[in-house]
Write a protein that holds these residues in place. Structure first.
Motif, PDB file in Angstrom:
ATOM      1  N   ASP A  63      -3.796  44.625  72.045  1.00 55.23           N
ATOM      2  CA  ASP A  63      -3.551  43.842  70.836  1.00 55.23           C
ATOM      3  C   ASP A  63      -2.252  43.043  70.884  1.00 55.23           C
ATOM      4  O   ASP A  63      -1.794  42.553  69.866  1.00 55.23           O
ATOM      5  N   CYS A  84     -19.228  43.841  73.166  1.00 57.99           N
ATOM      6  CA  CYS A  84     -18.713  45.212  73.160  1.00 57.99           C
ATOM      7  C   CYS A  84     -19.851  46.151  73.561  1.00 57.99           C
ATOM      8  O   CYS A  84     -20.942  46.082  73.007  1.00 57.99           O
ATOM      9  N   ASP A  94     -13.740  40.900  68.309  1.00 59.08           N
ATOM     10  CA  ASP A  94     -13.930  41.315  66.912  1.00 59.08           C
ATOM     11  C   ASP A  94     -14.054  42.818  66.734  1.00 59.08           C
ATOM     12  O   ASP A  94     -13.902  43.320  65.627  1.00 59.08           O
ATOM     13  N   SER A  95     -14.339  43.544  67.789  1.00 66.12           N
ATOM     14  CA  SER A  95     -14.619  44.970  67.697  1.00 66.12           C
ATOM     15  C   SER A  95     -13.336  45.793  67.615  1.00 66.12           C
ATOM     16  O   SER A  95     -12.328  45.453  68.220  1.00 66.12           O
ATOM     17  N   GLN A  96     -13.418  46.903  66.873  1.00 71.85           N
ATOM     18  CA  GLN A  96     -12.296  47.833  66.770  1.00 71.85           C
ATOM     19  C   GLN A  96     -12.534  49.101  67.587  1.00 71.85           C
ATOM     20  O   GLN A  96     -11.771  50.055  67.493  1.00 71.85           O
ATOM     21  N   GLY A 101     -10.904  47.704  72.990  1.00 69.60           N
ATOM     22  CA  GLY A 101      -9.463  47.565  73.202  1.00 69.60           C
ATOM     23  C   GLY A 101      -9.103  47.674  74.673  1.00 69.60           C
ATOM     24  O   GLY A 101      -8.264  46.926  75.175  1.00 69.60           O
TER      25      GLY A 101
END
Length: 169
Positions: A63, A84, A94-96, A101
């Motif tokens: 990030d 993802c 857009d994915s968390q 990550g």
């Protein structure tokens, strides 16, 4: 043997000596070795560990932006075209999800290392498969993906034409 039993009253079953030892107040324990432990030492060690842990942790590029704006723009453009693997409906930009990550971090590391977005894309597809790309390459395994929309349009036009011909007659 009786001298041993008198010294160790707890070993004599149902004896009055045993009953008396249970009712006696416990003797104060005498510490024979080492210094006493201070509670303040524990607090200081805990505080040092709490503040040192983030400093010792390896920083992730998941990030954080790259210092070079052109490289960051290339990385972000590539991230929007990679699916993802956990969410399956979102790009890794857009994915968390934790895996997204990790993939963002890998992309930034490789682009900062001098690789082109095409090389990084090829490496990711080699590692995770064609599925992660929103734009899969045309080859023997993916030709149905490319042909299916065209075939469905032709079948839909044929059905529409035949139903309109029946109404006209």
């Amino acid at each position: 043997m009786t001298g041993f039993l008198l010294r160790h009253a707890g070993l004599v079953p149902a004896s009055t000596k045993r009953q008396e030892t249970w009712q006696e107040a416990p003797a104060k324990s005498v510490r024979r070795s080492g210094p006493r432990h201070k509670a303040g030492v524990t607090v200081w060690v805990g505080a040092l560990m709490a503040f040192a842990t983030p400093a010792l942790a390896q920083t992730s590029l998941a990030d954080t932006q790259l210092p070079d704006r052109a490289q960051e723009a290339q990385a972000r453009a590539l991230m929007t075209t990679i699916r993802c693997v956990e969410c399956q409906g979102q790009s890794i930009a857009d994915s968390q999800a934790p895996i997204a990550g990790t993939m963002r971090s890998l992309i930034r590391e490789r682009i900062a290392g001098g690789e082109t977005p095409g090389q990084v894309r090829h490496w990711l597809i080699g590692r995770y498969g064609d599925y992660i790309s929103y734009d899969p390459p045309l080859d023997g395994a993916t030709w149905p993906l490319w042909l299916a929309p065209i075939a469905l349009l032709v079948v839909g036009a044929w059905i529409a034409r035949s139903s309109f011909r029946r109404r006209v007659r």
